[in-house]
Design an enzyme around this catalytic site. Structure first.
Site, mmCIF file in Angstrom:
data_model
loop_
_atom_site.group_PDB
_atom_site.id
_atom_site.type_symbol
_atom_site.label_atom_id
_atom_site.label_comp_id
_atom_site.label_asym_id
_atom_site.label_seq_id
_atom_site.Cartn_x
_atom_site.Cartn_y
_atom_site.Cartn_z
ATOM 1 N N HIS A 4 19.280 -9.340 31.751
ATOM 2 C CA HIS A 4 17.989 -9.539 31.081
ATOM 3 C C HIS A 4 17.616 -11.016 31.206
ATOM 4 C CE1 HIS A 4 14.837 -9.411 28.029
ATOM 5 N NE2 HIS A 4 14.930 -8.088 28.028
ATOM 6 N N CYS A 21 0.860 -1.178 0.000
ATOM 7 C CA CYS A 21 0.000 0.000 0.000
ATOM 8 C C CYS A 21 0.895 1.225 0.000
ATOM 9 C CB CYS A 21 -0.940 -0.011 1.205
ATOM 10 S SG CYS A 21 -0.100 -0.071 2.796
#
Length: 679
Positions: A600, A25
Site C-alpha cells: 500500500h 438526532c
C-alpha cells in the site's frame, strides 16, 4: 480504566477540548468542533459502536451510531472532561458554535437553511413515529372492516375508537407548537416565547373570531376575513401546519438579537420576551401565518397538478432523488410539504414513492447482511443487522446509509435499480397516497391507500436491491482482499489463544535451523519458508508505528512499513498480480510460494485519485522479483499532506507460523525485509 465507546469517540475527534457543542438526532451524534481538519475517519469508523462518520462544512462532524445514539450521547456527557462542553441547549451554546464554524463557503446560507429545518424536526421524530403507528393501526382496522373510515368527513366513531384516534391527533394537531419551540431555540430565541406566539393562533377563541359579525368567508370556506381595529385578519386552521411556525421563528430570532443589542442586560429577562410577543403575535396573526398557510398550500397545489398530470413523474423522480437528498439533508423540505399536503389536500402523494427508496435501501442492507454472514464478517454482520432492524421496523434509513452504503460504492447503483423498479410499479399502478404522515416501514404499510399496489412496489424494491447486491457483492477487489485478510488474522488470533504451547518446536525438515539450548543441546526452531525482499528502498518502520490503525493493528495483515527514499515500487518476488488499483496506491500479489501480499503506497493516497502515480502493471500480470509496479511523485503526495510510509503486508498469515521483521533502519530494493516461517 477500561476504554468505552464514549471515551473512544471523544479521543478520536481530538478530545473534549476540541468540542464546542454536541447534540444528537435519531441516529447521529452532531458535533461542532474547533478544528475538524485533523480527524482521521478510519480511526473514528473503527470504533465498534460507530456505524460511520460524516464530515460537514464549518467544522461540524457527525458520528453515526444508530438506535443506541441517546445512550452513547448520555455517556459522552457523563465524561468528566465533557462537563464544560455545550449541548446546543442555549443561545450562548449556539453563538459559540457559530463562532467556531468560521467561513462556510458560498452555499453557507443554503446549508444553514437545511440545518435549521433538520433541527426543527429531529427532536420530535420519536413522537411522529409513535403517532404514525397509531394512524397505521386505525387504517388497518378500517381496512379489515372493524371500524368505518376513520378519517372520512362526518364519520362518528364509538367512544373507545374515538379515544384511540385522539392518540395520534395530539401530536399532529399541535405540531406547529412543537416546530415553533424547536425552530425558535435553534435560531437563538426563547423557545417558550416562540411556543406562546404560535399558540395564540391555535386558541379556540382565535378560531371563534371567524363567526364574528361581518366576517367574510374566503378560500372555499377554509378561512374568514375579520376586521380588527380596521385591519383585515385572516382566521384559518393552523393545526398540523409547519411553514407558519418556521417563518415566525425566523422573524423572532432576528427580533430577539436586535432587542438584546438595545436593551440593557439587567432588564432583558423582562422586556425581551414582552416586546417580542408584543411585536410577533400581531405580525404572526395578520401577516406571517396567512403567508405560511396559503403560500404552502400553493406549493402543494402546484406539486399536486404535476402528480395529477402523471403519477409516474413523482413515482420515478422521488425514489431516485432521495438517495442523494438524504445525505445532504435536502429531504427536510419535502417532509414539510408532505405534512402540508395532508393538511390542505387531505392526503399526500410523495410518501408512497418515498417508500420505494426506503425499501430499496433496506434491501441493499439485507444483501450485505447475507454476504457478511456467508463471509463470517462479524463486524459487518452486526452493523447490517442493526441497520436492517431500524429500517424495517422504524423506517429509518440513516444507519443503512451512513453505516454501509456510503462506505461501499458498489451498493448505490444496485440500490438505484431497486428504487426505479418500485417507483415504476407505483407510477404504472396510478400512484399511492396516504391520509397521514407516516414512516415507510413494514409496520406502516396498512396506512397507504391501495395496499396491494404499495406492498408489491416496496417488495420489488427490496428484493431487487438485495438480489443485485448478493449477486455482484458490495466490496471492491481491494476491499475483498482486506476483508479476507482481516478474517484470516482474526481466525489466527483466536486459534493462537487456544493453541497448546510446546516447549520445543516440532521436528522439521532440512530447512530447519538449530541453536544451542541453555544445557548445551540443540533445540529445533521454526522452518523459514521464505525471505521477502523490500519492494522499495527506504527506512523500515515497525508495523505498530505505521500511521494508520487499520494497518498498525494488524487488521489487514502482518508485516512492516517502509518510508521510501526512492520513487519506484517493485515486485518483491515472483508471482501474479491479483489487484492493481488504477490509482496506483495499492497492489495485491500472490507469490509463487502461496504468500499473499499487499503493498500500500502511502497512507490515504487513494484520495489523490491517481495523481502523481504511474502504474506499470495490471491485474492478472505475471511478475518477477524486481518488476516495477508503480512509480510515484513524492512531491505530489507530500504537498497533499499524506504520509509516504508504505505498508508491506502478508495478508494470509493464518497459513504460516509467523511473519517476522527481518531488517531495521535503511534497506535497499530486494534487501531482506520479512521472514515467513512454517506452522
Amino acid at each position: 480504566m477500561a476504554s468505552s465507546p464514549a471515551k473512544d469517540i471523544i479521543e478520536s475527534i481530538g478530545g473534549a477540548a476540541n468540542v464546542v457543542a454536541l447534540t444528537h438526532c435519531a441516529t447521529r451524534l452532531r458535533f461542532t468542533l474547533k478544528d475538524a481538519s485533523g480527524i482521521d475517519l478510519p480511526t473514528v469508523e473503527g470504533i465498534p459502536a460507530v456505524l460511520g462518520a460524516v464530515p460537514q462544512s464549518g467544522d461540524r462532524f457527525q458520528v453515526v451510531i444508530g438506535g443506541a445514539v441517546e445512550t452513547v450521547y448520555n455517556e459522552i456527557l457523563a465524561l468528566p472532561e465533557m462537563k464544560k462542553v455545550g449541548t446546543g441547549e442555549s443561545a450562548d451554546d449556539i453563538k459559540a458554535a457559530e463562532r467556531a464554524k468560521g467561513p462556510r463557503g458560498k452555499f453557507a446560507g443554503l446549508d444553514t437553511f437545511f440545518e435549521v429545518l433538520s433541527d426543527s424536526f429531529r427532536p420530535i421524530l420519536g413522537a411522529l413515529l409513535g403517532a404514525s403507528l397509531f394512524i397505521t393501526f386505525m387504517a388497518l382496522m378500517a381496512t379489515l372492516g372493524v371500524i368505518p373510515a376513520w378519517n372520512a368527513p362526518g364519520v362518528t366513531l364509538e367512544p373507545g375508537w374515538a379515544f384511540i384516534n385522539l392518540m395520534w391527533q395530539g401530536v399532529f394537531v399541535f405540531l406547529p407548537l412543537m416546530v415553533a419551540y424547536n425552530a425558535s431555540k435553534r435560531l437563538g430565541a426563547d423557545p417558550w416565547v416562540g411556543f406562546g406566539i404560535m399558540a395564540v393562533v391555535m386558541l379556540p377563541g382565535f378560531s371563534a373570531l371567524a363567526a364574528s359579525d361581518g366576517a367574510q368567508t374566503v378560500f372555499d370556506g377554509k378561512a374568514a376575513i375579520v376586521s380588527i381595529f380596521g385591519l383585515p385578519l385572516t382566521v384559518t386552521d393552523y393545526s398540523s401546519q409547519v411553514f407558519p411556525p418556521l417563518l415566525m421563528a425566523a422573524a423572532l430570532g432576528l427580533l430577539t438579537k436586535g432587542l438584546k443589542k438595545i436593551i440593557p442586560a439587567s432588564v432583558q429577562l423582562i422586556f425581551v420576551p414582552f416586546l417580542s410577543m408584543l411585536v410577533m403575535i400581531p405580525v404572526t396573526a395578520f401577516l406571517i401565518g396567512p403567508i405560511g398557510v396559503f403560500g404552502g398550500a400553493a406549493i402543494g397545489e402546484f406539486l399536486k397538478s404535476i402528480n395529477d398530470f402523471s403519477p409516474l413523474i413523482f413515482a420515478i423522480v422521488i425514489p431516485l432523488a432521495y438517495p442523494f437528498m438524504v445525505p445532504l439533508g435536502l429531504h427536510w423540505p419535502l417532509n414539510a410539504v408532505m405534512l402540508l399536503n395532508i393538511q390542505s389536500l387531505g392526503y399526500d402523494f410523495i410518501q408512497g414513492p418515498m417508500g420505494a427508496w426506503n425499501f430499496a435501501c433496506f434491501g441493499a442492507t439485507a444483501g450485505v447482511l447475507f454476504l457478511a454472514i456467508r463471509a463470517k464478517n462479524s463486524q459487518m454482520k452486526q452493523t447490517a443487522t442493526g441497520a436492517l432492524a431500524a429500517g424495517l421496523l422504524g423506517g429509518i434509513s440513516e444507519p443503512s446509509l451512513y453505516g454501509i452504503h456510503l462506505r461501499f460504492k458498489r451498493i448505490y447503483p444496485r440500490m438505484l435499480v431497486g428504487c426505479l423498479v418500485g417507483g415504476v410499479i407505483i407510477g404504472l399502478g396510478g400512484g399511492v397516497t396516504t391520509n397521514a404522515f407516516v414512516f415507510t416501514s413494514l409496520l406502516t404499510i396498512p396506512a397507504f391507500n391501495n395496499i396491494p399496489l404499495y406492498a408489491l412496489a416496496v417488495a420489488a424494491s427490496f428484493f431487487t436491491a438485495m438480489i443485485l447486491v448478493i449477486l455482484s457483492g458490495y466490496l471492491s477487489p481491494e476491499q475483498k482482499a482486506e476483508a479476507a485478510a482481516q478474517l484470516a488474522a482474526d481466525t489466527a488470533a483466536e486459534e493462537a489463544k487456544h493453541a497448546p504451547v510446546a516447549p520445543v518446536a516440532a521436528p522439521v525438515a532440512a530447512a530447519a535451523t538449530t541453536a544451542p539450548a541453555a544445557g548445551g543441546t540443540a533445540t529445533m526452531v521454526a522452518t523459514v519458508l521464505a525471505t521477502i525482499g523490500s519492494p522499495v528502498a527506504g527506512i523500515v518502520v515497525p508495523l505498530a508505528d505505521v500511521p494508520d490503525p487499520v494497518f498498525s493493528k494488524g487488521i489487514v495483515g502482518l508485516g512492516v512499513g517502509v518510508d521510501p527514499t526512492e520513487n519506484t515500487v517493485y515486485a518483491p518476488a515472483a508471482g501474479k498480480v491479483l489487484v492493481a488499483q488504477p490509482t496506483g496506491h495499492a497492489f495485491g500479489l500472490m507469490l509463487d510460494g502461496g504468500i499473499e501480499m499487499l503493498i500500500h503506497v502511502g497512507i490515504d493516497t487513494v484520495n489523490l485519485a491517481g495523481k502523481g502515480f504511474d502504474v506499470k502493471v495490471k491485474a492478472g500480470d505475471r511478475v518477477e522479483a524486481g518488476t516495477p509496479l508503480v512509480t510515484f511523485d513524492r512531491a505530489v503526495i507530500e504537498e497533499a499532506g499524506y504520509s509516504l510510509v508504505t505498508p508491506v503486508l502478508v495478508t494470509n498469515p493464518k497459513k504460516f507460523g509467523s511473519i517476522d521483521q527481518a531488517a531495521s533502519g535503511q534497506v535497499s530494493v530486494g534487501s531482506p525485509l520479512l521472514t515467513v516461517t512454517a506452522k
